[in-house]
Design a protein around this motif. Structure first.
Motif, PDB file in Angstrom:
ATOM      1  N   HIS A  74     -12.125   4.072   6.198  1.00 37.74           N
ATOM      2  CA  HIS A  74     -10.788   3.785   5.653  1.00 37.74           C
ATOM      3  C   HIS A  74     -10.206   2.536   6.305  1.00 37.74           C
ATOM      4  O   HIS A  74      -9.462   1.782   5.702  1.00 37.74           O
ATOM      5  N   PRO A  79      -6.089  -1.824   1.545  1.00 36.14           N
ATOM      6  CA  PRO A  79      -4.884  -0.991   1.504  1.00 36.14           C
ATOM      7  C   PRO A  79      -4.134  -1.162   0.189  1.00 36.14           C
ATOM      8  O   PRO A  79      -4.122  -2.239  -0.387  1.00 36.14           O
ATOM      9  N   VAL A  80      -3.556  -0.074  -0.288  1.00 34.64           N
ATOM     10  CA  VAL A  80      -2.649  -0.161  -1.428  1.00 34.64           C
ATOM     11  C   VAL A  80      -1.246  -0.122  -0.836  1.00 34.64           C
ATOM     12  O   VAL A  80      -0.825   0.890  -0.277  1.00 34.64           O
ATOM     13  N   ALA A  88       1.812   4.246  -1.731  1.00 36.71           N
ATOM     14  CA  ALA A  88       0.887   3.736  -0.721  1.00 36.71           C
ATOM     15  C   ALA A  88      -0.425   4.511  -0.772  1.00 36.71           C
ATOM     16  O   ALA A  88      -0.463   5.661  -1.208  1.00 36.71           O
ATOM     17  N   GLY A  89      -1.486   3.879  -0.329  1.00 41.14           N
ATOM     18  CA  GLY A  89      -2.770   4.560  -0.284  1.00 41.14           C
ATOM     19  C   GLY A  89      -3.852   3.627   0.206  1.00 41.14           C
ATOM     20  O   GLY A  89      -3.563   2.564   0.760  1.00 41.14           O
ATOM     21  N   LEU A  90      -5.084   4.045  -0.002  1.00 44.29           N
ATOM     22  CA  LEU A  90      -6.228   3.267   0.443  1.00 44.29           C
ATOM     23  C   LEU A  90      -7.281   3.233  -0.658  1.00 44.29           C
ATOM     24  O   LEU A  90      -7.475   4.211  -1.370  1.00 44.29           O
ATOM     25  N   THR A  96      -7.728   7.177  -2.058  1.00 45.50           N
ATOM     26  CA  THR A  96      -6.744   8.250  -2.130  1.00 45.50           C
ATOM     27  C   THR A  96      -6.369   8.463  -3.600  1.00 45.50           C
ATOM     28  O   THR A  96      -6.693   7.642  -4.460  1.00 45.50           O
TER      29      THR A  96
END
Lengths: 553, 313
Positions: A74, A79-80, A88-90, A96
């Protein structure tokens, strides 16, 4: 209302292979004509139906187990970043949930089939799918090692087993039936496996993997499920497993089946040192069996994580790699293993795997029966699909890539001799029209009147990898979600589930058996319809394999 | 290498509890899932299973065990490592065994039982995972279980507790990729336990406000962390008065999930269970309060992370 004008349209399901024509959209559907509304000028661009992924792992307890296992990957993931639109997320090899929706839509894919759901944790899978935006979803429920079913089959009670299967499909709010290493995972519960179709299944007397495959395929056809038995054959990944794959095609006896990630089932040789491609034998047999469809399960070099219900295989992979291993057996139903993995071009075995995925895509003559997948994230993460499209469309590039693997491996492959190049129309088939048909979703994978308005519009680019990675526009259910390559709107996806017919009395049979063998209350077991976000129930098809019913309430 | 609890119920003939006291801390564990149950392949129930308890003191759980092994405090890692060696057939210096408080015979007997079991399970509690050695101990236990699969079927599972901690872990994993210790300050999730865990943030005084949900850090965290909670605005959502609510600026009384509010709880084996409230109550659920807070925050001017800042960082 929306009109897409001037684009070169590829809609192979309707016999349109690169014609300049308009696509009109109203009420989330493709319509014959619209008055007014917005116009997108797609002159010089290519218009495709939205992509359909027939086999992917994007949600569920197993995938989520994997997420927890690989923080180091990760860290390297894209990255988001949280914005007004985005959560947000990855990205990375196990994106995610929210990122999964953005990434699929971001390359023009609008429908995904989560391929491995245990009934016991189906509530959890649907929670994750709810948080996976934009794309529409279906899922397949794991059945080939379900002991409620196996015990009935062992006792010769086919009819009741079929009712139990139908009840379980609806209990999980699933769309299709998945079989993973039939009998082998049940044996894994005792630390064993069942690699060949005639092997005994540990804990059972009469049953073999072959009888389980045949019975499940027959049940799915008897119940007229829109999607055929989704089959992960025995002996996945083992050198020399081609015999098992060919034998599996025979025991199906003409019943429909979708062979998942066929690449992992087309190897010759005796061990990891002598593994070689048997894509020709598999493709020849497959071409001769019109009851079958398949997805590639192609491999690309790089880091990923392997996740499968095939517990014994993952234990072997752990012993081979010495890397991390997680195993999560699900009571009475299935297993699950997670092993991080890196495919290396310098490894002869990995090189064979890389080649076999491409070989099958090139050797199987009917693009309507073989679909683009990487068995995400097993062969590579789904967001690398455009790289495979380039390998299929450009033989010079393929030749270049062949030079990155050990020369000594070339003699174990047929890839160096294959000159076929996919056309854009064929790409539209293997990424959208074909998988939609295999899933039995009549409103997906095409741009005819009445279809869901899921459209991807690409700039023409001589590099197909770049072209298909960055669509100029993506339209989902009539809403423009990607514009000029950027996310402009996030819509919710729908979930399709099937309610097959079964004798209601089966519940009275199941309740006491369940209470004895499980550790939760029977009433807590099924997924309530209100827990599935955007649920649309699809009736079974009227005839096996043809014309599934329209979605209804 | 784990499984859902039904696998243990149906198959396990060897059940090891290590560093835990289920008789008092997980009182339904024996009766619902493990030693007392008749399983599909363990038709004789208790008679068909062997229970081993490994701990540094003789707790009430020892009465339920067939074999109790008392380890010297702080020597769990050594015992696990010796067991791994014995399982692999390596020679052991009896003096190394003696240092752990156990004899080589006891260790060899346990290793034999583990290899001979048809289906073995190792449940480990905080007496293993939160004492000297911490995550090294957990890793040793998990590795031992993994390696035993070369001989037989063997699984391991942490004995998690504290309500729905597993559920929080599960949801954070699918939304952010990480189970805990997550920092979203840059607009995307970053993970570093020891740096971003709530206890570390509080002790360092890095946070200027705290929202506490389903937890009572005022009762469990070190004093400097509690002092910081008292010093800065702390908001508690809880059905009852807690140590934390007493020092908080704001305590919003919420419905008790499973009693007056519906919800989902994740069992220690990550199986989700729906909760149906038997009673009605006057208080809003945690979810409802949070939704109202989010709606109110939305009305304020938006803060969006600056992508340039992210790249520079």
């Amino acid at each position: 209302m929306l009109r897409i004008t001037g684009g070169t349209v590829y809609d192979p399901a309707n016999g349109v292979h690169g014609e300049v024509r308009d696509v009109c959209i109203a009420g989330g559907k493709v319509v014959a004509a619209v008055e007014g509304g917005r116009t997108i000028d797609a002159s010089g661009m290519v218009v495709f139906p939205g992509g359909v992924d027939v086999h992917t792992h994007v949600a569920g307890a197993a995938l989520n187990f994997a997420r927890g296992l690989i923080p180091e990957q990760h860290r390297k993931a894209v990255p988001v970043v949280h914005s007004k639109l985005r959560r947000a997320g990855l990205g990375g090899v196990t994106p995610t949930t929210f990122a999964t929706g953005y990434l699929y839509a971001g390359m023009g894919w609008t429908t995904v089939n989560e391929a491995a759901v245990p009934v016991l944790s189906a509530k959890h899978t649907h929670e994750e799918l709810r948080d996976t935006p934009i794309v529409d979803k279906t899922c397949c429920v794991l059945m080939a090692n379900n002991e409620l079913l196996l015990d009935l089959l062992e006792a010769g009670e086919y009819e009741r087993a079929r009712d139990v299967l139908a009840w379980l499909v609806w209990a999980a709010k699933a769309y299709g039936v998945k079989a993973v290493n039939p009998g082998g995972v049940a044996a894994w519960k005792w630390g064993k496996d069942a690699k060949r179709l005639s092997d005994p299944v540990e804990g059972y007397g009469k049953m073999t993997p072959g009888t389980i495959v045949a019975a499940l395929a027959r049940m799915v056809d008897d119940l007229h499920l829109p999607h055929p038995l989704h089959l992960h054959c025995n002996s996945l990944g083992n050198p020399g497993n081609v015999d098992v794959t060919l034998e599996t095609m025979k025991v199906l006896e003409g019943n429909r089946a979708h062979l998942a990630h066929l690449q992992y089932h087309a190897y010759g040789g005796d061990d990891w040192g002598t593994i070689r491609s048997e894509a020709v034998a598999v493709a020849d047999a497959f071409n001769a069996n019109p009851n079958l469809t398949a997805d590639a399960g192609a491999v690309l070099f790089g880091n990923t994580v392997t996740i499968t219900a095939d517990g014994p295989w993952q234990h072997l992979l752990f012993q081979l790699t010495g890397k991390k291993w997680a195993n999560l057996d699900v009571e009475n139903e299935t297993g699950c293993g997670v092993v991080p993995y890196a495919y290396k071009p310098g490894s002869p075995a990995n090189a064979v795997q890389w080649a076999v995925g491409l070989e099958l895509l090139l050797l199987i003559t009917d693009p309507w029966r073989i679909y683009l997948t990487t068995d995400h994230p097993n062969g590579a993460p789904f967001w690398r699909y455009p790289e495979i499209i380039r390998l299929l469309m450009d033989r010079d590039y393929r030749r270049e890539q062949l030079n990155t693997i050990p020369g000594a491996v070339h003699s174990r492959l047929v890839l160096p001799e294959l000159t076929r190049e996919y056309t854009l129309s064929e790409i539209a088939v293997i990424t959208s029209a074909g998988p939609a048909r295999a899933l039995g979703l009549p409103h997906k994978g095409h741009l005819g009147v009445g279809a869901d308005a899921d459209v991807a519009i690409f700039n023409v680019d001589k590099d197909p990898a770049r072209m298909f990675a960055y669509p100029r526009y993506v339209i989902k259910g009539g809403e423009v979600v990607i514009e000029e390559g950027e996310l402009r709107q996030v819509v919710e996806g729908r979930s399709f589930a099937v309610r097959p017919a079964y004798d209601e009395a089966v519940e009275a049979y199941l309740r006491p058996v369940f209470q004895q063998q499980y550790t939760m209350s029977f009433d807590n077991y099924p997924v309530g319809p209100d827990r599935v976000h955007g649920l649309e129930v699809v009736g079974p098809a009227t005839q096996a394999g043809r014309e599934p019913g329209e979605p209804g309430a | 290498m784990s499984c859902t609890l039904g696998e243990v119920k149906n198959r396990a003939d060897l059940i090891i509890y290590w560093g835990g006291n289920p008789a008092e801390c997980h009182p339904r564990h024996f009766t619902k899932y493990t030693i007392m149950q008749k399983g599909k392949y363990v038709p004789n129930g208790r008679k068909g299973r062997t229970m081993v308890l490994v701990d540094i003191r003789e707790t009430p759980s020892a009465k339920a065990a067939d074999i109790f092994l008392q380890v010297r405090p702080g020597k769990d890692f050594e015992v696990l490592t010796l067991l791994r060696a014995i399982v692999k057939g390596q020679r052991i210096d009896p003096r190394a065994a003696a240092e752990t408080g156990l004899t080589l015979e006891q260790l060899t007997d346990l290793a034999d039982r583990m290899k001979r079991a048809k289906f073995g399970v190792l449940f480990f509690g905080m007496g293993l995972s939160m004492t000297r050695g911490k995550h090294m101990n957990s890793a040793a236990a998990l590795t031992l279980a993994a390696e035993l699969n070369a001989f037989t079927k063997f699984v391991a599972m942490p004995m998690r507790g504290h309500g729905n901690v597993t559920g929080a872990d599960v949801v954070l994993r699918y939304t952010t990729g990480y189970p805990f210790g997550i920092n979203l300050c840059r607009g995307y999730p970053r993970f570093n336990p020891g740096e971003f865990s709530s206890v570390d943030l509080l002790v360092r005084g890095d946070v200027d406000a705290t929202l506490v949900l389903g937890a009572d850090p005022g009762a469990t965290m070190p004093q400097p962390a509690i002092d910081h909670l008292a010093r800065t605005p702390t908001i508690v959502l809880d059905p009852k008065v807690t140590h934390t609510s007493r020092l908080a600026r704001v305590h919003i009384t919420t419905a008790a999930t499973g009693i007056t509010a519906p919800g989902t709880v994740y069992r220690m084996d990550e199986v989700p269970l729906p909760l149906r409230p038997p009673l009605k109550g006057p208080y809003p659920s945690d979810e409802e309060v949070l939704r109202r807070i989010i709606a109110a925050v939305r009305k304020k001017p938006a803060w969006e992370p600056d992508p340039a800042g992210v790249m520079a960082g």
